[in-house]
Design a protein around this motif. Structure first.
Motif, PDB file in Angstrom:
ATOM      1  N   ILE A   1      25.317  40.963  33.221  1.00  0.00           N
ATOM      2  CA  ILE A   1      24.776  41.926  34.198  1.00  0.00           C
ATOM      3  C   ILE A   1      23.270  41.801  34.345  1.00  0.00           C
ATOM      4  N   TRP A   2      22.551  41.788  33.251  1.00  0.00           N
ATOM      5  CA  TRP A   2      21.092  41.888  33.311  1.00  0.00           C
ATOM      6  C   TRP A   2      20.364  40.554  33.268  1.00  0.00           C
ATOM      7  N   GLN A   3      20.917  39.565  32.567  1.00  0.00           N
ATOM      8  CA  GLN A   3      20.244  38.257  32.462  1.00  0.00           C
ATOM      9  C   GLN A   3      20.792  37.256  33.485  1.00  0.00           C
ATOM     10  N   HIS A   4      21.887  37.605  34.135  1.00  0.00           N
ATOM     11  CA  HIS A   4      22.483  36.789  35.195  1.00  0.00           C
ATOM     12  C   HIS A   4      22.955  35.418  34.727  1.00  0.00           C
ATOM     13  N   TYR A   5      23.462  35.356  33.496  1.00  0.00           N
ATOM     14  CA  TYR A   5      24.137  34.152  33.031  1.00  0.00           C
ATOM     15  C   TYR A   5      25.459  34.574  32.406  1.00  0.00           C
ATOM     16  N   ALA A   6      26.348  33.613  32.226  1.00  0.00           N
ATOM     17  CA  ALA A   6      27.654  33.922  31.635  1.00  0.00           C
ATOM     18  C   ALA A   6      27.476  34.297  30.173  1.00  0.00           C
ATOM     19  N   GLY A   7      27.782  35.535  29.854  1.00  0.00           N
ATOM     20  CA  GLY A   7      27.731  35.977  28.470  1.00  0.00           C
ATOM     21  C   GLY A   7      28.927  35.428  27.703  1.00  0.00           C
ATOM     22  N   GLU A  61      41.757  39.524  24.545  1.00  0.00           N
ATOM     23  CA  GLU A  61      43.076  39.980  24.994  1.00  0.00           C
ATOM     24  C   GLU A  61      43.242  39.587  26.465  1.00  0.00           C
ATOM     25  N   MET A  62      44.073  38.573  26.717  1.00  0.00           N
ATOM     26  CA  MET A  62      44.249  38.042  28.070  1.00  0.00           C
ATOM     27  C   MET A  62      45.310  38.831  28.832  1.00  0.00           C
ATOM     28  N   LYS A  63      44.987  39.138  30.098  1.00  0.00           N
ATOM     29  CA  LYS A  63      45.934  39.757  31.026  1.00  0.00           C
ATOM     30  C   LYS A  63      46.055  38.827  32.234  1.00  0.00           C
ATOM     31  N   GLU A  64      46.768  39.260  33.271  1.00  0.00           N
ATOM     32  CA  GLU A  64      47.004  38.389  34.423  1.00  0.00           C
ATOM     33  C   GLU A  64      45.725  37.987  35.156  1.00  0.00           C
ATOM     34  N   ASP A  65      44.870  38.944  35.468  1.00  0.00           N
ATOM     35  CA  ASP A  65      43.650  38.612  36.217  1.00  0.00           C
ATOM     36  C   ASP A  65      42.394  39.215  35.585  1.00  0.00           C
ATOM     37  N   GLU A  66      42.520  39.601  34.338  1.00  0.00           N
ATOM     38  CA  GLU A  66      41.358  40.070  33.587  1.00  0.00           C
ATOM     39  C   GLU A  66      41.635  39.925  32.098  1.00  0.00           C
ATOM     40  N   ALA A  67      40.578  40.071  31.337  1.00  0.00           N
ATOM     41  CA  ALA A  67      40.692  39.984  29.880  1.00  0.00           C
ATOM     42  C   ALA A  67      39.782  41.033  29.272  1.00  0.00           C
ATOM     43  N   TYR A  68      40.092  41.418  28.053  1.00  0.00           N
ATOM     44  CA  TYR A  68      39.251  42.355  27.314  1.00  0.00           C
ATOM     45  C   TYR A  68      38.752  41.630  26.070  1.00  0.00           C
ATOM     46  N   THR A 115      35.105  43.931  29.789  1.00  0.00           N
ATOM     47  CA  THR A 115      36.106  43.542  30.767  1.00  0.00           C
ATOM     48  C   THR A 115      35.620  42.299  31.501  1.00  0.00           C
ATOM     49  N   VAL A 116      36.417  41.244  31.445  1.00  0.00           N
ATOM     50  CA  VAL A 116      36.141  40.021  32.198  1.00  0.00           C
ATOM     51  C   VAL A 116      37.220  39.911  33.263  1.00  0.00           C
ATOM     52  N   ARG A 117      36.785  39.833  34.510  1.00  0.00           N
ATOM     53  CA  ARG A 117      37.729  39.666  35.620  1.00  0.00           C
ATOM     54  C   ARG A 117      37.587  38.253  36.162  1.00  0.00           C
ATOM     55  N   PHE A 118      38.705  37.689  36.576  1.00  0.00           N
ATOM     56  CA  PHE A 118      38.656  36.329  37.105  1.00  0.00           C
ATOM     57  C   PHE A 118      39.654  36.168  38.239  1.00  0.00           C
ATOM     58  N   LEU A 119      39.235  35.423  39.238  1.00  0.00           N
ATOM     59  CA  LEU A 119      40.068  35.090  40.383  1.00  0.00           C
ATOM     60  C   LEU A 119      39.573  33.754  40.893  1.00  0.00           C
ATOM     61  N   GLU A 120      40.438  32.757  40.839  1.00  0.00           N
ATOM     62  CA  GLU A 120      40.077  31.388  41.201  1.00  0.00           C
ATOM     63  C   GLU A 120      38.832  30.976  40.414  1.00  0.00           C
ATOM     64  N   ASN A 121      37.728  30.687  41.084  1.00  0.00           N
ATOM     65  CA  ASN A 121      36.524  30.233  40.371  1.00  0.00           C
ATOM     66  C   ASN A 121      35.443  31.303  40.263  1.00  0.00           C
ATOM     67  N   THR A 122      35.830  32.566  40.383  1.00  0.00           N
ATOM     68  CA  THR A 122      34.873  33.659  40.244  1.00  0.00           C
ATOM     69  C   THR A 122      35.197  34.448  38.981  1.00  0.00           C
ATOM     70  N   SER A 143      32.453  24.658  37.838  1.00  0.00           N
ATOM     71  CA  SER A 143      31.826  25.279  39.009  1.00  0.00           C
ATOM     72  C   SER A 143      32.394  26.685  39.187  1.00  0.00           C
ATOM     73  N   PHE A 144      31.780  27.616  38.494  1.00  0.00           N
ATOM     74  CA  PHE A 144      32.161  29.020  38.547  1.00  0.00           C
ATOM     75  C   PHE A 144      31.127  29.803  39.333  1.00  0.00           C
ATOM     76  N   VAL A 145      31.578  30.882  39.924  1.00  0.00           N
ATOM     77  CA  VAL A 145      30.668  31.911  40.403  1.00  0.00           C
ATOM     78  C   VAL A 145      30.700  32.982  39.320  1.00  0.00           C
ATOM     79  N   ILE A 146      29.527  33.305  38.779  1.00  0.00           N
ATOM     80  CA  ILE A 146      29.429  34.287  37.696  1.00  0.00           C
ATOM     81  C   ILE A 146      28.750  35.537  38.238  1.00  0.00           C
ATOM     82  N   LYS A 147      29.372  36.684  37.996  1.00  0.00           N
ATOM     83  CA  LYS A 147      28.810  37.947  38.455  1.00  0.00           C
ATOM     84  C   LYS A 147      28.983  38.997  37.365  1.00  0.00           C
ATOM     85  N   GLY A 148      28.134  39.994  37.435  1.00  0.00           N
ATOM     86  CA  GLY A 148      28.349  41.162  36.593  1.00  0.00           C
ATOM     87  C   GLY A 148      29.387  42.041  37.269  1.00  0.00           C
TER      88      GLY A 148
END
Length: 154
Positions: free
Chosen positions: A56-62, A22-29, A40-47, A137-142
């Protein structure tokens, strides 16, 4: 950033195929494959950030982040194969095979009774999608957004 396992592309394709993104303006569910959680996936530019366990725990994009990248068109979706990914409970498969993702993928092909030629084509597409995603080239964070638990019948 640690590279995501290839299996996460399969899971992301299922999320897209099932309409669980489910896409929203700056996040998705993104609803889990067993329909018990919503991430909850949040995105802003390349983050990009997500509150799924892998991110969160394995530090890769799930898979929720990969699914969002697919929905945003940052990685191409091969629509002709989406139907193969409908109604796959990856949570159940991954649990059954103790997170041996290759065994879970093998079981997926067997349960769906996918012909060997089609399986080879799907595997090729998954590799190409994985490579395309890895080139971004993304910055991926939990993130610490509270996971939304979905109750039966809701």
């Amino acid at each position: 950033m640690i590279a995501s396992p290839l299996a996460k592309v399969y899971e992301a394709y299922s999320a897209v195929a099932d309409g669980r993104v489910e896409m929203k303006e700056d996040e998705a569910y993104v609803t889990s494959s067993d329909y018990t959680k919503k991430y909850t996936v949040r995105f802003l530019e390349n983050t990009y950030s997500s509150n799924d366990n892998a991110t969160i725990w394995q530090h890769y994009a799930g898979y929720p982040i990969i699914a969002v990248a697919l929905m945003q068109g940052k990685v191409a979706i091969r629509k002709e194969i989406l139907s193969y990914f409908k109604d796959v409970n990856w949570k159940q498969l991954n649990t059954k095979y103790k997170n041996n993702y290759q065994e879970a993928i093998t079981a997926f092909f067997k349960e769906k009774q996918i012909h060997e030629d089609t399986q080879n084509m799907i595997e090729q597409v998954m590799e190409e999608t994985f490579e395309e995603f890895c080139e971004l080239s993304f910055v991926i964070k939990g993130n610490r957004a509270k996971k939304i638990m979905i109750e039966d019948g809701v």
